[in-house]
Each structure stands twice: as structure tokens, then as C-alpha cells.
Write a protein that holds these residues in place. Sequence first.
Motif, short mmCIF file in Angstrom:
data_model
loop_
_atom_site.label_atom_id
_atom_site.label_comp_id
_atom_site.label_asym_id
_atom_site.label_seq_id
_atom_site.Cartn_x
_atom_site.Cartn_y
_atom_site.Cartn_z
N GLY A 93 9.07 61.36 55.76
CA GLY A 93 9.80 61.58 57.21
C GLY A 93 11.19 61.13 56.79
N LYS A 94 12.00 60.53 56.26
CA LYS A 94 13.01 59.40 56.19
C LYS A 94 14.45 60.93 55.99
N GLU A 95 15.84 60.46 56.45
CA GLU A 95 16.73 61.11 56.10
C GLU A 95 17.39 61.10 54.80
N VAL A 96 18.20 61.68 53.97
CA VAL A 96 18.93 61.14 52.64
C VAL A 96 19.62 61.89 52.87
N PRO A 97 20.76 61.22 52.00
CA PRO A 97 22.08 61.82 51.93
C PRO A 97 21.43 63.15 51.38
N LYS A 98 22.71 64.12 51.29
CA LYS A 98 22.92 65.13 49.95
C LYS A 98 23.35 64.96 48.70
N ARG A 99 24.35 63.79 48.34
CA ARG A 99 24.93 63.79 47.55
C ARG A 99 24.96 62.09 46.95
N ILE A 100 24.12 61.90 45.39
CA ILE A 100 24.07 60.06 45.42
C ILE A 100 24.39 60.13 44.60
N PRO A 101 26.43 59.52 44.32
CA PRO A 101 26.45 59.38 43.05
C PRO A 101 26.39 58.24 42.27
#
Length: 333
Positions: A299-307
Motif C-alpha cells: 500500500g505504499k506509494e512508489v515512483p512511476k519511473r525508477i532509473p
Amino acid sequence: MQRLLAALLLLAVAGCNAASSGDSGAEADGKDGYRIAVIPKGTTHVFWKSVHAGAQKAAKELTAAGTPVEIQWRGPLLENNREKQIDIVGDFVAQGIDGIVLAPLDSTALIPSVRDAQDAGIPTVIFDSGLADESIIVSYVATDNYHGGVLAAQELGKRLNGEGNVILLRYNVGSESTEQREEGFLDTLEKELPNINILSSDQYSGTTIASAQEKALQLCNRFGDRLDGFFAVCEADTIGVLAALDNEGLAGKITFIGFDPSPLLIDAMRDKKIQGLVLQDPVAMGYLGVKTMVEHLQGKEVPKRIPTGESMATPENMDDPEIDKLLNPEKAD
């Protein structure tokens, strides 16, 4: 009878055209932990063994911290088998896996499979190569492949003093990651290196070392007397081109930039048959792909893009600690 047995054997082999394994610090049943499917494009190249190592590392860390995670690693043997990868995704959806971490073979062909997973309540994190519809995925964990192509063009241009005749050998239609590398390379030549002439940029190697070598030989036979530089966009491509250049007596005489390492390619760079390798961090891809999926499931928010970063290895810097770590990443057993 012998013909019948042979036919049955071939069918059995064809039905097993995938590699699969389960990795975890502890078994997870979806109630006390999570079962995560990690699906690479293929399972033969060194790159994917390092992705697998990263996924294993994440599972062990999470399990040790109190969140049991079981990795189900399964992918096609070869990177041209879209149908097999589609079937693998479908199998995991049918099993009710908790989450899918996928490197799609084709940026559009896998969309229906990912959408089916979403409809079944199973989220997907994409890694290595993008999906054309990002609205149906949780996150995209990958190299900036366009920038990888930029680095290749800049290194090639520097070593050619800004002029000469070069070839780009493409990989496979539908592979988003390599298409981005190709675009970055060509755009940079056009914008920054106008005196470099492109002899060929429309040929595809296919997904095996043998097909890459065959195509590179054709290009060398056609352009060899004018050729100053060559760019190959992935591991199989690079190994195939190296074999062709060796065969034609051009290895070490022209500037050759490749993408991704292997023991063979590292040795060739030390021998100055390769002047540069664009490096990714496949261990980080596998690691962050699994960690991101678990955070999403919690349920945590995660980045849409992870370089995950990209670097240029050369004969001059290949022994630097940070470059050496990327040239020789961890690999799963």
C-alpha cells in the motif's frame, strides 16, 4: 514407431522452452508474505542471470526483515519467443500470483497480458524494456536507454575525432529498450557529430549471436573498406559483431562500441578489440523491481519511473572499482 517417438520427443522439448525456478528466504503463501513472478526476456544471456541475482537479494532481505517473499523466476530461453512469454504471464495470472515483475519482449504484444493481470487484481512492475501503455503498470525500473545510446555516440565520435564512416546494427523489432538506444545514438550523431557518416542503420541482427554475426559479416563485406566505427546495441549483438570483425581482420582496427558485458567482451576490451561498452546495472533492476512490487502490495506509494543508471566502460577505465563492479556483476547460480 521410431518416427512417432521422435515426433513426441520434439513436442516434449518444445513444450519445455522456458526456464523456471523458485527463490526465497522463506516460502510465502500470499497470506503471510508474497509470491512474486519475475519474468525476463530470456534466460540464456549473462545479463538476465544478474537480474535474477538482484531479485534473489531483494527477496532474502525482505524475508529477513519480516516480510516473506518467494520469487518465481521463469522466462523464455530465447528473446524472440513472444508467444512463450505471453503464455508464461498467463500461467502466473491463472495461479493467482501476488505480483508480476516483467521485462516485456515486445512493447505492444504484452499489453493484453498485462491488462489481463490487472483485471485479475495482479499488479505489474516493468523492468529493462518499456510497455507502450504505462497506464496499466505500477512502475518502470530501467536504464535510461536513450542516454545509453547518447553515450555510445559520444564515445565513438571522440575516438574518431568527429569524423568517419560508421554502422549501427539494430536488434529486434518491438524491443523498446534497444529501440531507445538506437534512437539516442542516431540523434546524437545528427546533432553533435555532423561529420560522421552513417553507412547503415536499418539492419537488424535478430536475437541470437549467430544471427548477429551473420548480419555483421554481410555489412563488413559490403562496407569493410570504408568502415571506421561500429555500434552494437546489446550483449548478443556485440558478441556477434565482435566475431564478424575478428573474421574479417577488422577487430582492433576500427572503433567498436558495444552494450552490456560478458567475460568474452571484457577480454576483448582488454585486448582493445572493443573500445567501449555501455554498462547497465542489472542487479539493481532485479533488486528494485522486486522491492518496488512489494512496497506497492503493502500500500505504499512508489515512483512511476525508477532509473538504474548507465556508464561507459573503456580499456582505460575498466579497472576502476565502480566500473569493474558493473563489468562483473553478481550472477544467480
